[in-house]
Design a protein around this motif. Structure first.
Motif, PDB file in Angstrom:
ATOM      1  N   ARG A  53       0.832  -1.215   0.000  1.00 37.31           N
ATOM      2  CA  ARG A  53       0.000   0.000   0.000  1.00 37.31           C
ATOM      3  C   ARG A  53       0.864   1.261   0.000  1.00 37.31           C
ATOM      4  O   ARG A  53       0.501   2.264  -0.614  1.00 37.31           O
ATOM      5  CB  ARG A  53      -0.924  -0.012   1.212  1.00 37.31           C
ATOM      6  CG  ARG A  53      -1.918  -1.159   1.258  1.00 37.31           C
ATOM      7  CD  ARG A  53      -2.938  -1.154   0.111  1.00 37.31           C
ATOM      8  NE  ARG A  53      -2.407  -1.639  -1.151  1.00 37.31           N
ATOM      9  CZ  ARG A  53      -2.259  -2.940  -1.441  1.00 37.31           C
ATOM     10  NH1 ARG A  53      -2.556  -3.868  -0.531  1.00 37.31           N
ATOM     11  NH2 ARG A  53      -1.822  -3.312  -2.623  1.00 37.31           N
ATOM     12  N   ASP A  56       1.903   1.771  -3.397  1.00 31.29           N
ATOM     13  CA  ASP A  56       0.791   2.248  -4.223  1.00 31.29           C
ATOM     14  C   ASP A  56       0.624   3.760  -4.184  1.00 31.29           C
ATOM     15  O   ASP A  56      -0.046   4.330  -5.056  1.00 31.29           O
ATOM     16  CB  ASP A  56      -0.521   1.590  -3.776  1.00 31.29           C
ATOM     17  CG  ASP A  56      -0.582   0.109  -4.147  1.00 31.29           C
ATOM     18  OD1 ASP A  56       0.229  -0.322  -4.982  1.00 31.29           O
ATOM     19  OD2 ASP A  56      -1.449  -0.602  -3.596  1.00 31.29           O
ATOM     20  N   LEU A  57       1.196   4.420  -3.192  1.00 34.19           N
ATOM     21  CA  LEU A  57       1.102   5.878  -3.120  1.00 34.19           C
ATOM     22  C   LEU A  57       1.756   6.548  -4.328  1.00 34.19           C
ATOM     23  O   LEU A  57       1.469   7.700  -4.635  1.00 34.19           O
ATOM     24  CB  LEU A  57       1.764   6.386  -1.833  1.00 34.19           C
ATOM     25  CG  LEU A  57       1.051   6.037  -0.524  1.00 34.19           C
ATOM     26  CD1 LEU A  57       1.899   6.457   0.659  1.00 34.19           C
ATOM     27  CD2 LEU A  57      -0.318   6.702  -0.469  1.00 34.19           C
ATOM     28  N   GLY A  61      -2.936   6.076 -10.568  1.00 35.12           N
ATOM     29  CA  GLY A  61      -4.341   6.010 -10.204  1.00 35.12           C
ATOM     30  C   GLY A  61      -4.608   6.573  -8.827  1.00 35.12           C
ATOM     31  O   GLY A  61      -5.552   7.354  -8.625  1.00 35.12           O
ATOM     32  N   VAL A  62      -3.790   6.208  -7.859  1.00 39.72           N
ATOM     33  CA  VAL A  62      -3.987   6.667  -6.480  1.00 39.72           C
ATOM     34  C   VAL A  62      -3.745   8.172  -6.357  1.00 39.72           C
ATOM     35  O   VAL A  62      -4.590   8.913  -5.840  1.00 39.72           O
ATOM     36  CB  VAL A  62      -3.062   5.896  -5.514  1.00 39.72           C
ATOM     37  CG1 VAL A  62      -3.173   6.455  -4.106  1.00 39.72           C
ATOM     38  CG2 VAL A  62      -3.409   4.407  -5.520  1.00 39.72           C
ATOM     39  N   SER A  63      -2.585   8.622  -6.815  1.00 44.25           N
ATOM     40  CA  SER A  63      -2.275  10.054  -6.710  1.00 44.25           C
ATOM     41  C   SER A  63      -3.202  10.888  -7.589  1.00 44.25           C
ATOM     42  O   SER A  63      -3.606  11.994  -7.205  1.00 44.25           O
ATOM     43  CB  SER A  63      -0.813  10.310  -7.094  1.00 44.25           C
ATOM     44  OG  SER A  63      -0.550   9.858  -8.417  1.00 44.25           O
ATOM     45  N   ILE A  65      -6.359  10.224  -8.418  1.00 43.61           N
ATOM     46  CA  ILE A  65      -7.681  10.327  -7.790  1.00 43.61           C
ATOM     47  C   ILE A  65      -7.653  11.337  -6.653  1.00 43.61           C
ATOM     48  O   ILE A  65      -8.577  12.138  -6.482  1.00 43.61           O
ATOM     49  CB  ILE A  65      -8.137   8.944  -7.277  1.00 43.61           C
ATOM     50  CG1 ILE A  65      -8.454   8.025  -8.466  1.00 43.61           C
ATOM     51  CG2 ILE A  65      -9.357   9.075  -6.368  1.00 43.61           C
ATOM     52  CD1 ILE A  65      -8.782   6.602  -8.076  1.00 43.61           C
ATOM     53  N   ALA A  66      -6.577  11.305  -5.855  1.00 41.31           N
ATOM     54  CA  ALA A  66      -6.441  12.280  -4.763  1.00 41.31           C
ATOM     55  C   ALA A  66      -6.415  13.706  -5.314  1.00 41.31           C
ATOM     56  O   ALA A  66      -7.072  14.616  -4.772  1.00 41.31           O
ATOM     57  CB  ALA A  66      -5.175  11.990  -3.964  1.00 41.31           C
ATOM     58  N   HIS A 128       6.622   5.966 -10.359  1.00 40.39           N
ATOM     59  CA  HIS A 128       6.246   6.022  -8.945  1.00 40.39           C
ATOM     60  C   HIS A 128       6.897   7.229  -8.256  1.00 40.39           C
ATOM     61  O   HIS A 128       6.239   7.978  -7.538  1.00 40.39           O
ATOM     62  CB  HIS A 128       6.675   4.737  -8.231  1.00 40.39           C
ATOM     63  CG  HIS A 128       5.667   3.649  -8.283  1.00 40.39           C
ATOM     64  ND1 HIS A 128       5.244   3.105  -9.472  1.00 40.39           N
ATOM     65  CD2 HIS A 128       4.988   3.005  -7.302  1.00 40.39           C
ATOM     66  CE1 HIS A 128       4.353   2.165  -9.224  1.00 40.39           C
ATOM     67  NE2 HIS A 128       4.170   2.082  -7.911  1.00 40.39           N
ATOM     68  N   TRP A 136       1.507  14.532  -5.722  1.00 38.63           N
ATOM     69  CA  TRP A 136       1.207  14.837  -4.324  1.00 38.63           C
ATOM     70  C   TRP A 136       1.676  16.246  -3.965  1.00 38.63           C
ATOM     71  O   TRP A 136       1.086  16.908  -3.099  1.00 38.63           O
ATOM     72  CB  TRP A 136       1.846  13.812  -3.394  1.00 38.63           C
ATOM     73  CG  TRP A 136       1.174  12.469  -3.445  1.00 38.63           C
ATOM     74  CD1 TRP A 136       1.662  11.331  -4.008  1.00 38.63           C
ATOM     75  CD2 TRP A 136      -0.123  12.139  -2.920  1.00 38.63           C
ATOM     76  NE1 TRP A 136       0.759  10.297  -3.866  1.00 38.63           N
ATOM     77  CE2 TRP A 136      -0.342  10.764  -3.203  1.00 38.63           C
ATOM     78  CE3 TRP A 136      -1.097  12.853  -2.238  1.00 38.63           C
ATOM     79  CZ2 TRP A 136      -1.511  10.101  -2.834  1.00 38.63           C
ATOM     80  CZ3 TRP A 136      -2.272  12.203  -1.865  1.00 38.63           C
ATOM     81  CH2 TRP A 136      -2.472  10.851  -2.153  1.00 38.63           C
TER      82      TRP A 136
END
Length: 211
Positions: A53, A56-57, A61-63, A65-66, A128, A136
């Motif tokens: 996890r 995954d940061l 997709g994760v960043s 969506i944030a 990544h 971020w």
């Protein structure tokens, strides 16, 4: 703007130097090989889940969506399209630039067991690492600009983004998913784009940022 452009250019120059090292099998590539040859821990169970996890940061997709959530909220709160436009510009520019270098260099990943360029690999630069520092960073910047937080909290947010990016890089090294120079180059490239995007936004402020 001039100072920001100098910082962005310096970071990008550093990235080009790392790229040159990778292309010419320079002295810094030795770091990649030495780290890759170390015994890497195998994370299982709860620890393995947490480590994945954390990794995954750095995912788009994760960043992404944030960034979308923050940009949509701020846009609605201040009735301006600017955060959404800035978010889209950031996300698209990062993926276009990183993607172009990935396809152009085609470096294989350390898990393949060999280091070859132009072999269809997608290792350099690390998406990544670039996502972690750039996307971020834009999220923190949007909150900082529109929430009008003080400089101290702004520095805390910057430190938080740096810590997040460093965590993603360390996890990638432990899992042997990227060469060290992939991550270093990704940080430099993402940092250069982040400084550039922020400089452009601050040079042309909107009414919602001033009040």
């Amino acid at each position: 703007m001039r100072r920001a452009l100098k910082w962005s250019a310096s970071l990008f120059a550093g990235y080009l130097f790392i790229t040159y090292q990778v292309l010419t099998d320079g002295f810094m590539v030795r770091i990649d090989r030495e780290l890759s040859e170390l015994e890497h821990p195998r994370f299982t169970g709860t620890v393995g889940f947490i480590v994945r996890r954390l990794d995954d940061l750095g995912l788009r997709g994760v960043s992404g969506i944030a960034l979308l959530i923050v940009a949509l909220y701020i846009s609605r709160r201040f009735k301006t399209w600017r955060p959404i436009n800035l978010g889209l510009l950031s996300f698209i520019s990062l993926n276009v630039v990183v993607g172009a270098f990935k396809y152009g260099l085609g470096r294989t990943k350390p898990r393949d067991g060999f280091d070859i360029l132009h072999a269809g690999g997608m290792s350099y630069p690390s998406g990544h690492a670039s996502n972690a520092i750039f996307i971020w960073g834009v999220v923190a910047y949007l909150i900082y600009r529109y929430a009008h937080v003080d400089r101290y909290n702004g520095r805390l947010a910057s430190a938080g983004v740096g810590l997040l990016a460093l965590t993603v890089c360390v996890v990638s090294l432990l899992r042997n998913t990227h060469w060290f120079l992939d991550l270093f180059g990704g940080l430099l490239l993402g940092g250069a784009l982040l400084v550039l995007i922020i400089a452009i936004d601050r040079f042309f402020p909107s009414d919602s940022q001033l009040h």
